[in-house]
Write a protein that holds these residues in place. Structure first.
Motif, PDB file in Angstrom:
ATOM      1  N   ILE A  66      10.024  77.867  68.169  1.00  0.00           N
ATOM      2  CA  ILE A  66      11.305  77.405  68.128  1.00  0.00           C
ATOM      3  C   ILE A  66      11.651  77.142  66.796  1.00  0.00           C
ATOM      4  CG2 ILE A  66      13.107  75.992  69.137  1.00  0.00           C
ATOM      5  CD1 ILE A  66      11.747  75.821  71.635  1.00  0.00           C
ATOM      6  N   ILE A  67      11.071  76.241  66.130  1.00  0.00           N
ATOM      7  CA  ILE A  67      11.505  75.712  64.889  1.00  0.00           C
ATOM      8  C   ILE A  67      11.606  77.195  63.769  1.00  0.00           C
ATOM      9  CG2 ILE A  67      10.567  74.728  62.577  1.00  0.00           C
ATOM     10  CD1 ILE A  67       9.687  72.269  64.519  1.00  0.00           C
ATOM     11  N   PRO A  68      10.345  77.960  63.848  1.00  0.00           N
ATOM     12  CA  PRO A  68      10.458  78.952  63.131  1.00  0.00           C
ATOM     13  C   PRO A  68      11.639  79.849  63.332  1.00  0.00           C
ATOM     14  CG  PRO A  68       8.173  78.695  63.566  1.00  0.00           C
ATOM     15  CD  PRO A  68       9.167  77.944  64.463  1.00  0.00           C
ATOM     16  N   GLN A  69      11.935  80.096  64.475  1.00  0.00           N
ATOM     17  CA  GLN A  69      13.077  81.003  64.960  1.00  0.00           C
ATOM     18  C   GLN A  69      14.327  80.499  64.467  1.00  0.00           C
ATOM     19  OE1 GLN A  69      12.013  83.365  67.820  1.00  0.00           O
ATOM     20  NE2 GLN A  69      14.025  83.782  68.600  1.00  0.00           N
ATOM     21  N   ILE A  70      14.537  79.118  64.491  1.00  0.00           N
ATOM     22  CA  ILE A  70      15.878  78.721  64.029  1.00  0.00           C
ATOM     23  C   ILE A  70      15.984  78.398  62.340  1.00  0.00           C
ATOM     24  CG2 ILE A  70      17.333  76.576  64.386  1.00  0.00           C
ATOM     25  CD1 ILE A  70      16.372  76.481  67.202  1.00  0.00           C
ATOM     26  N   VAL A  71      14.800  77.875  61.963  1.00  0.00           N
ATOM     27  CA  VAL A  71      14.998  77.406  60.507  1.00  0.00           C
ATOM     28  C   VAL A  71      13.674  78.414  59.923  1.00  0.00           C
ATOM     29  CG1 VAL A  71      14.663  75.604  58.826  1.00  0.00           C
ATOM     30  CG2 VAL A  71      15.700  75.150  61.018  1.00  0.00           C
ATOM     31  N   GLY A  72      14.180  78.941  58.770  1.00  0.00           N
ATOM     32  CA  GLY A  72      13.193  79.685  57.964  1.00  0.00           C
ATOM     33  C   GLY A  72      13.371  81.238  57.938  1.00  0.00           C
ATOM     34  N   SER A  73      12.701  81.597  57.421  1.00  0.00           N
ATOM     35  CA  SER A  73      12.981  83.400  57.056  1.00  0.00           C
ATOM     36  C   SER A  73      12.728  84.332  58.234  1.00  0.00           C
ATOM     37  CB  SER A  73      11.863  83.905  55.960  1.00  0.00           C
ATOM     38  OG  SER A  73      10.561  83.954  56.335  1.00  0.00           O
ATOM     39  N   SER A  74      12.845  85.669  58.088  1.00  0.00           N
ATOM     40  CA  SER A  74      12.801  86.472  59.475  1.00  0.00           C
ATOM     41  C   SER A  74      11.105  86.816  59.891  1.00  0.00           C
ATOM     42  CB  SER A  74      13.474  87.435  59.095  1.00  0.00           C
ATOM     43  OG  SER A  74      12.885  88.303  57.918  1.00  0.00           O
ATOM     44  N   ARG A  75      10.331  86.132  58.910  1.00  0.00           N
ATOM     45  CA  ARG A  75       9.068  86.665  58.955  1.00  0.00           C
ATOM     46  C   ARG A  75       8.250  85.751  60.244  1.00  0.00           C
ATOM     47  NH1 ARG A  75       9.389  86.194  53.334  1.00  0.00           N
ATOM     48  NH2 ARG A  75       9.047  88.365  52.366  1.00  0.00           N
ATOM     49  N   ASN A  76       7.706  86.552  61.142  1.00  0.00           N
ATOM     50  CA  ASN A  76       7.217  85.859  62.262  1.00  0.00           C
ATOM     51  C   ASN A  76       5.898  84.802  62.315  1.00  0.00           C
ATOM     52  OD1 ASN A  76       8.993  87.028  64.010  1.00  0.00           O
ATOM     53  ND2 ASN A  76       7.747  88.681  64.705  1.00  0.00           N
ATOM     54  N   PHE A  77       6.119  83.751  63.145  1.00  0.00           N
ATOM     55  CA  PHE A  77       4.739  82.941  63.253  1.00  0.00           C
ATOM     56  C   PHE A  77       3.997  83.523  64.579  1.00  0.00           C
ATOM     57  CE2 PHE A  77       6.720  81.020  60.078  1.00  0.00           C
ATOM     58  CZ  PHE A  77       5.893  79.939  59.436  1.00  0.00           C
ATOM     59  N   ILE A  78       2.986  82.962  64.928  1.00  0.00           N
ATOM     60  CA  ILE A  78       2.230  83.160  66.019  1.00  0.00           C
ATOM     61  C   ILE A  78       2.962  83.250  67.390  1.00  0.00           C
ATOM     62  CG2 ILE A  78       0.004  82.602  67.466  1.00  0.00           C
ATOM     63  CD1 ILE A  78      -1.463  82.284  65.166  1.00  0.00           C
ATOM     64  N   GLY A  79       3.606  81.900  67.576  1.00  0.00           N
ATOM     65  CA  GLY A  79       4.500  81.690  68.860  1.00  0.00           C
ATOM     66  C   GLY A  79       5.552  82.664  68.961  1.00  0.00           C
TER      67      GLY A  79
ATOM     68  N   ALA B 219       0.199  93.685  59.320  1.00  0.00           N
ATOM     69  CA  ALA B 219       1.303  92.870  59.502  1.00  0.00           C
ATOM     70  C   ALA B 219       0.804  91.988  60.558  1.00  0.00           C
ATOM     71  CB  ALA B 219       2.215  93.833  60.456  1.00  0.00           C
ATOM     72  N   ASN B 220      -0.119  92.112  61.439  1.00  0.00           N
ATOM     73  CA  ASN B 220      -0.498  91.099  62.314  1.00  0.00           C
ATOM     74  C   ASN B 220      -1.512  89.949  61.789  1.00  0.00           C
ATOM     75  OD1 ASN B 220       0.709  92.336  64.467  1.00  0.00           O
ATOM     76  ND2 ASN B 220      -0.802  93.630  64.951  1.00  0.00           N
ATOM     77  N   PHE B 221      -2.397  90.479  60.934  1.00  0.00           N
ATOM     78  CA  PHE B 221      -3.065  89.424  60.186  1.00  0.00           C
ATOM     79  C   PHE B 221      -2.126  88.566  59.269  1.00  0.00           C
ATOM     80  CE2 PHE B 221      -5.932  87.926  56.738  1.00  0.00           C
ATOM     81  CZ  PHE B 221      -7.052  87.487  57.495  1.00  0.00           C
ATOM     82  N   ASP B 222      -1.151  89.155  58.677  1.00  0.00           N
ATOM     83  CA  ASP B 222      -0.141  88.257  57.934  1.00  0.00           C
ATOM     84  C   ASP B 222       0.369  87.279  58.743  1.00  0.00           C
ATOM     85  OD1 ASP B 222      -0.832  89.552  55.855  1.00  0.00           O
ATOM     86  OD2 ASP B 222       1.068  90.968  55.650  1.00  0.00           O
ATOM     87  N   ILE B 223       0.879  87.488  60.060  1.00  0.00           N
ATOM     88  CA  ILE B 223       1.331  86.349  61.052  1.00  0.00           C
ATOM     89  C   ILE B 223       0.104  85.251  61.081  1.00  0.00           C
ATOM     90  CG2 ILE B 223       2.144  85.923  63.402  1.00  0.00           C
ATOM     91  CD1 ILE B 223       3.389  88.761  63.258  1.00  0.00           C
ATOM     92  N   ILE B 224      -1.009  85.652  61.451  1.00  0.00           N
ATOM     93  CA  ILE B 224      -1.891  84.715  61.591  1.00  0.00           C
ATOM     94  C   ILE B 224      -2.310  83.694  60.201  1.00  0.00           C
ATOM     95  CG2 ILE B 224      -4.510  84.298  62.278  1.00  0.00           C
ATOM     96  CD1 ILE B 224      -4.088  86.930  63.862  1.00  0.00           C
ATOM     97  N   LEU B 225      -2.444  84.265  59.280  1.00  0.00           N
ATOM     98  CA  LEU B 225      -2.588  83.639  57.940  1.00  0.00           C
ATOM     99  C   LEU B 225      -1.072  82.946  57.525  1.00  0.00           C
ATOM    100  CD1 LEU B 225      -4.277  83.354  55.712  1.00  0.00           C
ATOM    101  CD2 LEU B 225      -3.059  85.146  54.492  1.00  0.00           C
TER     102      LEU B 225
END
Length: 305
Positions: free
Chosen positions: A249-262, A74-80
């Motif tokens: 902020i951008i992935p939080q507002i626009v995009g899917s529910s999958r997390n980015f590093i930030g 799960a965490n490595f997917d976020i990094i990738l």
């Protein structure tokens, strides 16, 4: 009295210019060392702690356990996911920025060049959040972009793009494609301006010499202009790549529910309360950018800077 002290101080600075240099440089260097480097050192130290699984408290014994957690699927997917998005935004920014910067550097004159700078800088004058939320509305299923696509009869193409696995979604505003477009819009000026500045420094006599030697335009572009514009691309890529890596902020507002590093850093240091893991996630962009800069330097990309 004050005048005499001022005169003596001025005389000291005139006779000892290094003292003046020290007076000017020490305060900002102390600020940089304490606030910036100190905070990074504290962050790095936190990443070597771990969370006690039973009490939920931080165990201050130095360990690599938290870094091992980064390699969980799960965490490595976020990094990738974050790294691939940053790379895609950087490459797309370079491709789009070059013709714009080339025209501005080689052909635009007078009012046209002033208009170029105004057009590039104008988006930077508006609020970051306002731009992101505006794009959220533009990319929504009921937004103006969908309306325009329907108006030209290309809704089938849009639906086909949104049906692509992983990067698609119900609408552009909840897909990786939408996240990519917003990242590209927000960070594109940070690529255009360095590339334009690098192209401004390409001597005209080199281009004329290339023509005189019988080189075609494509050859001149490949062997003369692009190598000399490389420092601009490197500088722009540092901005676009690093800013995309750390943005949440951008992935939080626009995009899917999958997390980015930030988002992972924000979640773990906030609601989850796992500060060591948040610190370990925050170290990842530093390591990636350090490796990127090392590779660029090894390839000689900084020689012309």
């Amino acid at each position: 009295m004050a005048t005499a002290a001022g005169d003596r101080l001025s005389d000291l600075f005139w006779r000892q210019p290094r003292v003046l240099l020290a007076v000017l440089l020490v305060p900002p260097l102390l600020w940089l060392g304490v606030v910036y480097i100190g905070s990074l050192a504290a962050l790095l130290l936190q990443s070597f702690f771990s969370i006690d699984e039973f009490s939920g408290l931080i165990d201050y014994e130095l360990t690599l356990k938290t870094y091992r957690e980064l390699f969980r699927p799960a965490n490595f997917d976020i990094i990738l996911r974050t790294t691939l998005m940053a790379a895609a935004v950087t490459v797309a920014s370079a491709v789009i920025a070059f013709p714009i910067a080339y025209y501005a550097a080689r052909y635009a004159k007078g009012r046209m060049k002033a208009f170029f700078y105004l057009a590039v800088m104008l988006p930077l004058w508006s609020s970051y959040l306002v731009k992101v939320y505006a794009w959220k509305l533009i990319l929504a299923k009921e937004g103006i972009l969908t309306w325009a696509v329907d108006g030209i009869g290309a809704s089938a193409i849009l639906n086909a793009v949104l049906s692509i696995p992983v990067i698609g979604g119900n609408s552009l505003s909840v897909s990786y494609i939408g996240t990519f477009l917003v990242f590209l819009y927000v960070w594109l000026p940070f690529m255009i301006l360095p590339v334009q500045a690098a192209l401004e420094r390409v001597p005209q006599n080199l281009i004329e010499a290339s023509d005189d030697l019988g080189a075609r335009r494509g050859q001149t572009m490949r062997y003369v202009i692009l190598p000399m514009a490389l420092p601009g691309f490197i500088a722009g890529s540092i901005f676009t790549f690093s800013l995309t890596l750390g943005d949440y902020i951008i992935p939080q507002i626009v995009g899917s529910s999958r997390n980015f590093i930030g988002q992972a850093v924000y979640a773990h240091q906030g609601t989850a309360g796992n500060i060591p893991l948040a610190a370990a996630f925050a170290v990842v962009p530093i390591v990636i950018m350090g490796f990127y800069l090392w590779m660029a330097k090894r390839q000689g990309a900084f020689d012309a800077l």
